[in-house]
Write a protein that holds these residues in place. Structure first.
Motif, PDB file in Angstrom:
ATOM      1  N   THR A 290       0.836  -1.364   0.020  1.00  0.00           N
ATOM      2  CA  THR A 290       0.032   0.063   0.000  1.00  0.00           C
ATOM      3  C   THR A 290       0.687   1.173   0.218  1.00  0.00           C
ATOM      4  OG1 THR A 290      -0.001   0.075   2.398  1.00  0.00           O
ATOM      5  CG2 THR A 290      -1.622  -1.214   1.319  1.00  0.00           C
ATOM      6  N   SER A 291       2.277   1.246   0.291  1.00  0.00           N
ATOM      7  CA  SER A 291       2.897   2.427   0.389  1.00  0.00           C
ATOM      8  C   SER A 291       4.019   2.765  -0.951  1.00  0.00           C
ATOM      9  CB  SER A 291       3.801   2.164   1.477  1.00  0.00           C
ATOM     10  OG  SER A 291       4.708   0.918   1.510  1.00  0.00           O
ATOM     11  N   ALA A 292       3.632   1.895  -2.014  1.00  0.00           N
ATOM     12  CA  ALA A 292       4.776   1.990  -3.117  1.00  0.00           C
ATOM     13  C   ALA A 292       4.733   3.269  -3.732  1.00  0.00           C
ATOM     14  CB  ALA A 292       4.682   0.795  -4.166  1.00  0.00           C
ATOM     15  N   CYS A 293       5.720   4.015  -3.838  1.00  0.00           N
ATOM     16  CA  CYS A 293       5.766   5.428  -4.718  1.00  0.00           C
ATOM     17  C   CYS A 293       4.985   5.291  -6.135  1.00  0.00           C
ATOM     18  CB  CYS A 293       7.078   5.867  -4.926  1.00  0.00           C
ATOM     19  SG  CYS A 293       7.772   6.442  -3.263  1.00  0.00           S
ATOM     20  N   GLY A 294       4.116   6.078  -6.588  1.00  0.00           N
ATOM     21  CA  GLY A 294       3.688   6.059  -7.951  1.00  0.00           C
ATOM     22  C   GLY A 294       3.043   4.438  -8.225  1.00  0.00           C
ATOM     23  N   GLN A 295       2.834   3.690  -7.319  1.00  0.00           N
ATOM     24  CA  GLN A 295       2.096   2.446  -7.686  1.00  0.00           C
ATOM     25  C   GLN A 295       1.065   2.316  -6.719  1.00  0.00           C
ATOM     26  OE1 GLN A 295       5.494   0.108  -7.338  1.00  0.00           O
ATOM     27  NE2 GLN A 295       6.012  -0.037  -9.784  1.00  0.00           N
ATOM     28  N   ASP A 296      -0.238   2.752  -6.906  1.00  0.00           N
ATOM     29  CA  ASP A 296      -1.435   2.737  -5.929  1.00  0.00           C
ATOM     30  C   ASP A 296      -2.193   1.664  -6.086  1.00  0.00           C
ATOM     31  OD1 ASP A 296      -0.247   5.130  -4.901  1.00  0.00           O
ATOM     32  OD2 ASP A 296      -1.511   6.412  -6.389  1.00  0.00           O
ATOM     33  N   GLY A 297      -1.925   0.788  -7.116  1.00  0.00           N
ATOM     34  CA  GLY A 297      -3.107  -0.410  -7.098  1.00  0.00           C
ATOM     35  C   GLY A 297      -3.092  -1.530  -6.172  1.00  0.00           C
ATOM     36  N   SER A 298      -3.941  -2.646  -6.441  1.00  0.00           N
ATOM     37  CA  SER A 298      -3.986  -3.528  -5.277  1.00  0.00           C
ATOM     38  C   SER A 298      -2.729  -4.665  -5.500  1.00  0.00           C
ATOM     39  CB  SER A 298      -5.513  -4.070  -5.402  1.00  0.00           C
ATOM     40  OG  SER A 298      -5.643  -4.652  -6.601  1.00  0.00           O
ATOM     41  N   ASP A 299      -2.000  -4.412  -6.290  1.00  0.00           N
ATOM     42  CA  ASP A 299      -1.015  -5.712  -6.589  1.00  0.00           C
ATOM     43  C   ASP A 299      -0.327  -5.797  -5.233  1.00  0.00           C
ATOM     44  OD1 ASP A 299      -1.980  -6.010  -9.128  1.00  0.00           O
ATOM     45  OD2 ASP A 299      -0.452  -5.009  -9.860  1.00  0.00           O
ATOM     46  N   GLN A 300       0.258  -7.017  -5.109  1.00  0.00           N
ATOM     47  CA  GLN A 300       1.005  -7.343  -3.892  1.00  0.00           C
ATOM     48  C   GLN A 300       2.496  -6.983  -4.070  1.00  0.00           C
ATOM     49  OE1 GLN A 300      -0.705  -9.154  -1.350  1.00  0.00           O
ATOM     50  NE2 GLN A 300      -2.300  -8.604  -2.913  1.00  0.00           N
ATOM     51  N   ALA A 301       3.143  -6.599  -2.914  1.00  0.00           N
ATOM     52  CA  ALA A 301       4.523  -6.319  -2.901  1.00  0.00           C
ATOM     53  C   ALA A 301       5.232  -7.747  -3.762  1.00  0.00           C
ATOM     54  CB  ALA A 301       5.029  -6.253  -1.517  1.00  0.00           C
ATOM     55  N   GLY A 302       6.318  -7.374  -4.564  1.00  0.00           N
ATOM     56  CA  GLY A 302       7.111  -8.159  -5.359  1.00  0.00           C
ATOM     57  C   GLY A 302       6.545  -8.257  -6.712  1.00  0.00           C
ATOM     58  N   THR A 303       5.182  -7.745  -7.047  1.00  0.00           N
ATOM     59  CA  THR A 303       4.722  -7.688  -8.343  1.00  0.00           C
ATOM     60  C   THR A 303       5.649  -6.893  -9.408  1.00  0.00           C
ATOM     61  OG1 THR A 303       2.369  -8.122  -7.871  1.00  0.00           O
ATOM     62  CG2 THR A 303       2.631  -7.113  -9.612  1.00  0.00           C
ATOM     63  N   PRO A 304       5.916  -7.532 -10.454  1.00  0.00           N
ATOM     64  CA  PRO A 304       6.719  -6.909 -11.471  1.00  0.00           C
ATOM     65  C   PRO A 304       5.782  -5.909 -12.329  1.00  0.00           C
ATOM     66  CG  PRO A 304       6.406  -9.150 -12.336  1.00  0.00           C
ATOM     67  CD  PRO A 304       5.744  -9.022 -10.809  1.00  0.00           C
ATOM     68  N   GLU A 305       5.797  -4.757 -12.173  1.00  0.00           N
ATOM     69  CA  GLU A 305       4.936  -3.642 -12.869  1.00  0.00           C
ATOM     70  C   GLU A 305       5.691  -3.097 -14.157  1.00  0.00           C
ATOM     71  OE1 GLU A 305       2.191  -3.283 -11.656  1.00  0.00           O
ATOM     72  OE2 GLU A 305       2.137  -3.730  -9.480  1.00  0.00           O
TER      73      GLU A 305
END
Length: 353
Positions: A290-305
């Motif tokens: 939930t804290s990723a800079c510029g990545q506000d989606g519901s994807d889990q930590a570790g997802t290759p965006e």
């Protein structure tokens, strides 16, 4: 050697503007290093960036007289609507002995280069005792599902954690000596699983991560509030045709740099991809749930965006297998939570005289 990083809790260098801002767009504005005899922090700032455009800030510096290969690193980034970027990275090296000055540069690759400002400007170092170790062993064993993994596919092994007990002043956690092993054969899937360096920073507004190819380390910075999932480390392993049901063990050593009272809860997953990057920064791994800079989606930590050179999302190539179900499950299903409470190691000869 000077180029070997190890984690250290250094003083955060202030972001000071160097001279007049260039009149052209897309530029690095400041690069400040606070340095000790065995550690450093480097703070970088850039501005007038084009939203949605990918950039890279590269830096390098070394002592004089030289003691080996310079410290080099880079930070890939995608500009946000604010058109500005700043980050602070910590690291350390074998203790210096003698008197030194330092020089170095930072560049927004393809745009401009500026000199790094150092504090202090010179340093005299003597022999130093080893820093305290507060470490604990983490180990977790899970089984792949029954699907075989075809030759030419990739297994994205990734781990994340949550933590309690970080002091208000911040702290650093490292994860090293990591191995992912086939329990049936005792053989590792990968000989050099990347290390991890996670910095909890009072000045961080959101979570970022980048991969240092020089040190084989994921460098992640997290705000003090933390997250329910913080990316720990990850590595893609090419498949030579793995059987379903493989039992896999992942272990490594956590260290909190001498800070006691920290509890780490970590877990891992493994997803199968038909197409995947081997240059890890191209993955643009999501560093927090939930804290990723510029990545506000519901994807889990570790997802290759990130995307490949045809602008296709990596996560569209995920299929079922390993611990994953395919579809939107880009990390694999998490296994059991493994709890580690690092304890202070006794250094021989450090007890009462």
């Amino acid at each position: 050697m000077f180029q070997r990083f190890r984690i250290a809790c250094g003083t955060i260098a202030g972001l000071v503007l160097l001279g007049a801002t260039p009149v052209f767009a897309n530029h690095v504005d400041s690069a400040n290093v606070t340095i000790t005899c065995d550690s450093f922090s480097i703070s970088l700032a850039a501005s007038e960036l084009s939203p949605g455009t990918k950039y890279e800030i590269a830096y390098q510096f070394e002592p004089s007289p030289s003691v080996g290969t310079p410290i080099v690193g880079s930070i890939p980034l995608t500009a946000t609507a604010s058109q500005v970027f700043d980050a602070t990275i910590w690291g350390s090296f074998a203790p210096l002995v003698g008197s030194y000055t330092f020089t170095g540069t930072a560049s927004l690759v393809g745009h401009n280069t500026i000199p790094i400002q150092f504090s202090p400007t010179s340093l005299t170092c003597g022999s130093q005792p080893p820093p305290p170790k507060t470490s604990g062993k983490g180990i977790d064993t899970e089984s792949f599902d029954g699907s075989s993994i075809g030759d030419g596919n990739f297994v994205w092994f990734n781990a994340n954690f949550s933590v309690t007990g970080i002091p208000k002043t911040g702290g650093v956690i490292t994860f090293t000596s990591s191995k992912i092993v086939d329990e049936a054969t005792g053989l590792p899937f990968m000989n050099a699983v990347p290390n991890a360096q996670i910095t909890f920073s009072p000045t961080a507004a959101c979570t970022t991560t980048t991969f240092s190819t020089m040190t084989n380390t994921w460098l992640t910075t997290v705000p003090m509030r933390g997250d329910d999932e913080i990316f720990l480390t990850g590595v893609p392993v090419p498949s030579a045709g793995l059987q379903g049901g493989t039992k896999v063990s992942w272990n490594g050593t956590f260290d909190t740099g001498g800070i006691p009272g920290i509890t780490i809860n970590w877990k891992w997953g493994a997803a199968v991809y038909t197409n995947f990057a081997t240059y890890l920064n191209a993955l643009q791994v999501k560093p927090g749930h939930t804290s990723a800079c510029g990545q506000d989606g519901s994807d889990q930590a570790g997802t290759p965006e990130g995307v490949n050179n045809q602008n296709q999302l990596w996560k569209q190539f995920v299929i079922g297998g390993a611990t994953g179900s395919g579809s939107s499950n880009a990390t694999g299903l998490w296994g059991n939570i493994n709890t580690v409470i690092p304890t202070t190691a006794v250094i021989p000869g450090s007890g009462p005289k």
